[in-house]
Motif scaffolding. Structure first.
Motif, PDB file in Angstrom:
ATOM      1  N   SER A  74      14.913  45.897   6.422  1.00 55.72           N
ATOM      2  CA  SER A  74      13.633  46.016   5.718  1.00 55.72           C
ATOM      3  C   SER A  74      13.090  44.604   5.541  1.00 55.72           C
ATOM      4  O   SER A  74      13.727  43.758   4.901  1.00 55.72           O
ATOM      5  N   VAL A  75      11.957  44.357   6.151  1.00 56.50           N
ATOM      6  CA  VAL A  75      11.463  42.988   6.247  1.00 56.50           C
ATOM      7  C   VAL A  75      10.010  42.910   5.794  1.00 56.50           C
ATOM      8  O   VAL A  75       9.189  43.759   6.142  1.00 56.50           O
ATOM      9  N   ARG A  76       9.724  41.863   5.000  1.00 52.58           N
ATOM     10  CA  ARG A  76       8.357  41.565   4.618  1.00 52.58           C
ATOM     11  C   ARG A  76       8.024  40.142   5.058  1.00 52.58           C
ATOM     12  O   ARG A  76       8.828  39.225   4.859  1.00 52.58           O
ATOM     13  N   THR A  77       6.882  39.981   5.709  1.00 47.62           N
ATOM     14  CA  THR A  77       6.396  38.654   6.089  1.00 47.62           C
ATOM     15  C   THR A  77       4.938  38.577   5.635  1.00 47.62           C
ATOM     16  O   THR A  77       4.370  39.580   5.195  1.00 47.62           O
ATOM     17  N   PRO A  78       4.308  37.383   5.743  1.00 46.01           N
ATOM     18  CA  PRO A  78       2.897  37.304   5.338  1.00 46.01           C
ATOM     19  C   PRO A  78       2.006  38.218   6.182  1.00 46.01           C
ATOM     20  O   PRO A  78       0.834  38.404   5.853  1.00 46.01           O
ATOM     21  N   PHE A  79       2.550  38.800   7.239  1.00 43.06           N
ATOM     22  CA  PHE A  79       1.724  39.582   8.155  1.00 43.06           C
ATOM     23  C   PHE A  79       2.028  41.085   8.113  1.00 43.06           C
ATOM     24  O   PHE A  79       1.577  41.826   8.980  1.00 43.06           O
ATOM     25  N   GLY A  80       2.797  41.504   7.125  1.00 46.52           N
ATOM     26  CA  GLY A  80       3.059  42.930   6.975  1.00 46.52           C
ATOM     27  C   GLY A  80       4.493  43.182   6.561  1.00 46.52           C
ATOM     28  O   GLY A  80       5.237  42.249   6.248  1.00 46.52           O
ATOM     29  N   GLU A  81       4.874  44.431   6.561  1.00 38.37           N
ATOM     30  CA  GLU A  81       6.256  44.751   6.239  1.00 38.37           C
ATOM     31  C   GLU A  81       6.689  46.042   6.938  1.00 38.37           C
ATOM     32  O   GLU A  81       5.849  46.844   7.377  1.00 38.37           O
ATOM     33  N   ARG A  82       7.996  46.201   7.060  1.00 36.75           N
ATOM     34  CA  ARG A  82       8.578  47.395   7.652  1.00 36.75           C
ATOM     35  C   ARG A  82       9.791  47.806   6.828  1.00 36.75           C
ATOM     36  O   ARG A  82      10.524  46.951   6.348  1.00 36.75           O
ATOM     37  N   ASP A  83      10.001  49.097   6.730  1.00 38.75           N
ATOM     38  CA  ASP A  83      11.134  49.614   5.978  1.00 38.75           C
ATOM     39  C   ASP A  83      12.143  50.245   6.941  1.00 38.75           C
ATOM     40  O   ASP A  83      11.772  51.091   7.764  1.00 38.75           O
ATOM     41  N   ARG A  84      13.381  49.799   6.825  1.00 37.68           N
ATOM     42  CA  ARG A  84      14.483  50.384   7.605  1.00 37.68           C
ATOM     43  C   ARG A  84      14.153  50.511   9.094  1.00 37.68           C
ATOM     44  O   ARG A  84      14.261  51.583   9.690  1.00 37.68           O
ATOM     45  N   MET A  85      13.774  49.382   9.669  1.00 39.56           N
ATOM     46  CA  MET A  85      13.564  49.408  11.116  1.00 39.56           C
ATOM     47  C   MET A  85      14.886  49.066  11.813  1.00 39.56           C
ATOM     48  O   MET A  85      15.751  48.413  11.248  1.00 39.56           O
ATOM     49  N   LEU A  86      15.012  49.488  13.035  1.00 43.56           N
ATOM     50  CA  LEU A  86      16.209  49.208  13.824  1.00 43.56           C
ATOM     51  C   LEU A  86      16.360  47.704  14.015  1.00 43.56           C
ATOM     52  O   LEU A  86      15.406  47.009  14.372  1.00 43.56           O
ATOM     53  N   GLY A  87      17.569  47.186  13.756  1.00 42.14           N
ATOM     54  CA  GLY A  87      17.818  45.759  13.917  1.00 42.14           C
ATOM     55  C   GLY A  87      19.295  45.489  14.109  1.00 42.14           C
ATOM     56  O   GLY A  87      20.064  46.364  14.507  1.00 42.14           O
ATOM     57  N   GLY A  88      19.686  44.248  13.797  1.00 43.73           N
ATOM     58  CA  GLY A  88      21.073  43.846  13.948  1.00 43.73           C
ATOM     59  C   GLY A  88      21.252  42.967  15.184  1.00 43.73           C
ATOM     60  O   GLY A  88      20.518  43.089  16.171  1.00 43.73           O
ATOM     61  N   SER A  89      22.260  42.111  15.122  1.00 43.11           N
ATOM     62  CA  SER A  89      22.419  41.114  16.194  1.00 43.11           C
ATOM     63  C   SER A  89      22.706  41.775  17.542  1.00 43.11           C
ATOM     64  O   SER A  89      22.151  41.377  18.575  1.00 43.11           O
TER      65      SER A  89
END
Lengths: 316, 316
Positions: free
Chosen positions: A13-28
């Motif tokens: 779940s990421v927030r940046t100055p350009f928007g945000e997303r909840d529980r998006m697929l990620g990981g290294s």
């Protein structure tokens, strides 16, 4: 040619100055695999929980990534990270980390994963990296990423893991921290003394630098006007770098291949940051990769003039 | 071809982890002139005190720099700076600054200085920069450097000064600060909207980036193992950059010349930091410049492969 990656599979779940997303697929492992999947056959090893659905798996499958070793842990929840970036997008602020199924992860490799030509040990606990490394005895090219947490808390294990790979990839600040040496070229030399033949320093928006005993290479970052979310850029870089080397069967790590691998790593990282999470890489095409590679080449090109003999200087 | 630089002439006392020097010759105009002097005829404009001796002047003269407009102020003392660097050599710590003769400096330009083809307004008070700019009406190429102090204290004057030059050179952090925009490419675009056709962001050990409405160029920093003193690196960069353009009579600022100028700027900065103050540049030769230019070209070179079509990725 085939490549195994072990690392985290996550919901971010990421927030940046350009928007945000909840529980998006990620990981290294996910960011790495989606980038490397453009260049070679990739096997992903890592745990997920029961909250990891078919839609998430399909993202990997549609890139041709082998998911047989994505282990679904009964009753578990997928690794979760929540963070944000301020206007300085070089610095991630972590708001929440839940290891969940990662806390008790014991890598189990199928024969196909174990016999891959190339192995990437993503940023996980160094003893786990070593265990996977020992299982993949036939790998012709091995690489490792890590982070400040493991440098600070499990340095002896990390140093032992580094000694067992050919390529070490780290953020430049972490490379300096690892060997307590502020000068990057000296830090790379000290890191090579631990075992790896190649050291790559990832420098965020400034690009990346590569060191071997014979070669120094540096590539600037692509000068993007729109950076929406840097999460996963380092893993996309590693995916482009190692994916290219494996796809080209460049296991000897000769200079020309290493230089091209740096360019492909930079290309993949530059796409990754253009949108949230995996969104840009997911819709990326081979054609766009080739186009940006040419732009990268142009970015730092100059033709070589004679040094003007003008001025009043003595010519030595 | 000739080039006038106005800026500080100083004594610097500097301590770094690699040694220290007391009252060595320095200042933005000096570092700039000694670098530019390899490429073109340079006129230095700036004040010194009675403590500025024949030995210091000889350093400029032996590089062929014109010193007729180095103004010796009776009863005055030369600008003095004392600072130090910790292991992170990207950050200068100022311990003492004494403006001395610089506090009341009123630039006086001889005909030779006033009629130069190229003008570099070194990092001084922006109203002084504007006064010199107005005197050099015939200059075909004008450039300006500045710093956080003037952005914070005299921003309207600085913006007016920037509007009157073709090339703006700033540290990247200061460029972002100037236009309150954290993204470098956007910051450069905003700075171009103030007037300049070309914006150069100096990025310390990470190199430099150049922006025009048509061109983006980035060059990584040279990966030096021995950085003894970064003082003056930015001015040496500017000296190589503008000195090359003036020496090549590249007043049209075409792309090929700008790219080469970035390379020469980077070369001169890389030599500057190898020793204290002006010590390395003073003993530098044209042959060494040519050799490092070729090394710089090699540093970021990769040949352009086809994008491997391997892996399981859809080709879009």
């Amino acid at each position: 040619m085939s490549l195994t990656v072990v690392g985290s599979i996550a919901f971010d779940s990421v927030r940046t100055p350009f928007g945000e997303r909840d529980r998006m697929l990620g990981g290294s492992a996910v960011h790495f695999a989606l980038a490397a999947g453009f260049f070679t056959r990739v096997h992903v090893v890592g745990p997920v929980g029961e909250d990891f659905g078919a839609a998430e798996m399909e993202v990997l499958v549609e890139r041709g990534v082998e998911t047989a070793d994505v282990e679904r842990v009964a009753g578990g929840e997928t690794f979760f990270w929540r963070g944000h970036y301020e206007h300085d997008m070089n610095l991630a602020h972590t708001d929440d980390t839940r290891l969940n199924v990662f806390a008790d992860f014991e890598p189990k490799l199928s024969d196909a994963s174990r016999t891959a030509d190339t192995l990437f040990l993503g940023n996980i606990q160094p003893d786990l990296q070593r265990r996977v490394r020992s299982e993949c005895g036939a790998a012709r090219l091995t690489a490792l990423d890590s982070m400040n947490l493991w440098i600070e808390t499990t340095r002896p294990s990390l140093v032992a893991a580094i000694a067992e790979v050919e390529v070490l990839l780290l953020n430049d600040a972490e490379l300096r921290m690892l060997v307590s040496e502020p000068n990057l070229a000296r830090a790379a030399a000290a890191a090579m003394a631990l075992g790896p033949r190649v050291v790559v320093a990832k420098r965020g928006e400034y690009g990346a630098a590569l060191f071997t005993p014979e070669v120094q290479f540096a590539i600037p970052g692509y000068l993007l006007e729109d950076v929406r979310d840097p999460t996963g850029a380092g893993d996309s870089f590693a995916g482009g770098f190692l994916g290219y080397l494996d796809g080209a069967a460049a296991y000897e790590l000769d200079e020309d291949h290493l230089r091209r691998a740096m360019a492909f790593g930079s290309v993949m990282a530059s796409f990754n940051v253009e949108d949230f999470g995996i969104e840009r890489i997911r819709r990326l095409t081979h054609e766009e990769i080739g186009e940006r590679l040419r732009e990268f080449k142009r970015l730092s090109h100059f033709d070589e003039p004679q040094v003007p003999a003008g001025g009043g200087a003595r010519t030595g």
